[in-house]
Design a protein around this motif. Structure first.
Motif, PDB file in Angstrom:
ATOM      1  N   THR A  21       0.743  -1.283   0.100  1.00 31.36           N
ATOM      2  CA  THR A  21       0.053   0.164   0.043  1.00 31.36           C
ATOM      3  C   THR A  21       0.925   1.296  -0.111  1.00 31.36           C
ATOM      4  N   GLN A  22       2.002   1.252   0.575  1.00 29.79           N
ATOM      5  CA  GLN A  22       2.814   2.572   0.830  1.00 29.79           C
ATOM      6  C   GLN A  22       3.586   2.570  -0.547  1.00 29.79           C
ATOM      7  N   TRP A  25       1.096   4.218  -2.861  1.00 27.59           N
ATOM      8  CA  TRP A  25       1.071   5.921  -2.458  1.00 27.59           C
ATOM      9  C   TRP A  25       2.230   6.560  -3.144  1.00 27.59           C
TER      10      TRP A  25
END
Length: 346
Positions: A21-22, A25
């Motif tokens: 997820t990081q 982003w």
């Protein structure tokens, strides 16, 4: 195999981004930065470049104040040294832009080491006063060594060139300023995965205990001043290329207060705080311009803006210290926790 959120290796524990997820982003952010110049007008490109320069300098001050616990009000002086170094090299010798920026950072770094010497004996308010003295000395040098600095008239900086491209617009400068700022941020984030960064934090938390554990205080305090000043010098060099004109009045004490406010508002001791604080404090004057422009003040609007801006900076510092001492970075962390727990939050 991972159990809960436990890290099963040193590499995983030291990773800057430890989840898909990081990384997703990060990909979105990179794509946004790449697309931004093609959709933004000249005003927003100007703001983006100015924000990037301020992020670079705020990151340097956060390394010193937020991570090492050494308060400085001399950031504008170090930026000025970097800016004048870049301007002199560009005007007199026409050396490459990146070399000039490196030289500006090194000159500011050497000055930072000298200014940092008193940090072994004094700290807190007394150290802040000592760094103000550095700003006064720098202003004197900029004003009175006219053969080198142009005196009160300052210097006009010719546009930089990279690979034959003349960087004479915000659009072109964006592709140099933003990548350099990103590299400085990555360097600062990785610094705290090393012995040096951990020594800085130990000195901030309890300097006497750090010394008992074998951390030489003077060496690491001077190193913190050196790295912080290097960042400021590079930011000052970018400032010179961006505005193309510098004078002794380009680097007043209020600029140092601005960067200290950005560190406090963003969150001391966090890289995210450096970014959020610099963005917030850069946009505040622009909002004030709009507000003052709406008031029926006529030609006296600009005379009102300067003292109002100073009052707002001071008010921001006081309010954040009282109501949110961990800054905007902590606000962001709370928002993230809110969405992580939704819809099961109480």
């Amino acid at each position: 195999m991972r159990i809960g959120s436990a890290k099963q290796s040193y590499a995983a524990d030291a990773a800057l981004f430890d989840s898909r997820t990081q990384w997703a982003w990060v990909g979105v952010l990179v794509a946004s930065l790449l697309a931004f110049p093609f959709v933004a007008n000249e005003y927003w490109l100007y703001l983006a470049c100015l924000v990037a320069i301020n992020i670079a300098s705020t990151t340097g001050l956060n390394l010193l104040t937020g991570y090492t616990g050494l308060v400085s009000l001399g950031q504008s002086a170090f930026m000025g040294l970097g800016a004048y170094t870049v301007a002199i090299l560009q005007i007199r010798y026409g050396t490459p832009m990146l070399l000039n920026l490196l030289a500006g950072g090194v000159v500011a770094m050497l000055a930072g080491v000298v200014v940092g010497v008193p940090s072994l004996r004094v700290k807190g308010l007394y150290l802040a006063i000592a760094t103000i003295a550095a700003g006064v000395i720098a202003h004197f040098v900029f004003s009175h060594f006219a053969d080198l600095t142009g005196g009160s008239a300052g210097l006009s900086v010719p546009p930089a060139q990279v690979l034959g491209v003349v960087l004479d617009s915000s659009f072109k400068l964006y592709w140099v300023i933003v990548p350099i700022t990103v590299l400085l941020l990555i360097g600062a984030a990785n610094l705290f995965r090393t012995r040096i960064g951990r020594a800085f934090i130990a000195i901030r938390d309890r300097d006497i205990s750090a010394e008992v554990l074998g951390i030489p205080l003077l060496r690491y305090k001077l190193l913190s001043f050196a790295i912080s000043s290097f960042y400021a010098g590079v930011a000052g060099g970018l400032f010179a290329y961006f505005f193309r004109a510098i004078t002794p009045e380009s680097f007043p004490l209020i600029m140092s207060i601005f960067f200290l406010a950005a560190v406090i508002v963003g969150g001391m001791g966090t890289m995210l705080g450096s970014v959020l604080g610099a963005i917030f404090m850069t946009l505040v004057p622009e909002v004030l311009k709009l507000i003052v422009g709406w008031l029926p003040l006529g030609e006296s609007a600009m005379l009102v803006l300067s003292p109002v801006r100073t009052i707002v900076f001071g008010l921001m510092i006081v309010l954040f210290l009282i109501f949110e001492p961990h800054g905007l970075a902590e606000v962001w962390r709370r928002i993230r926790r809110l969405f992580h727990l939704w819809p099961f939050r109480t």
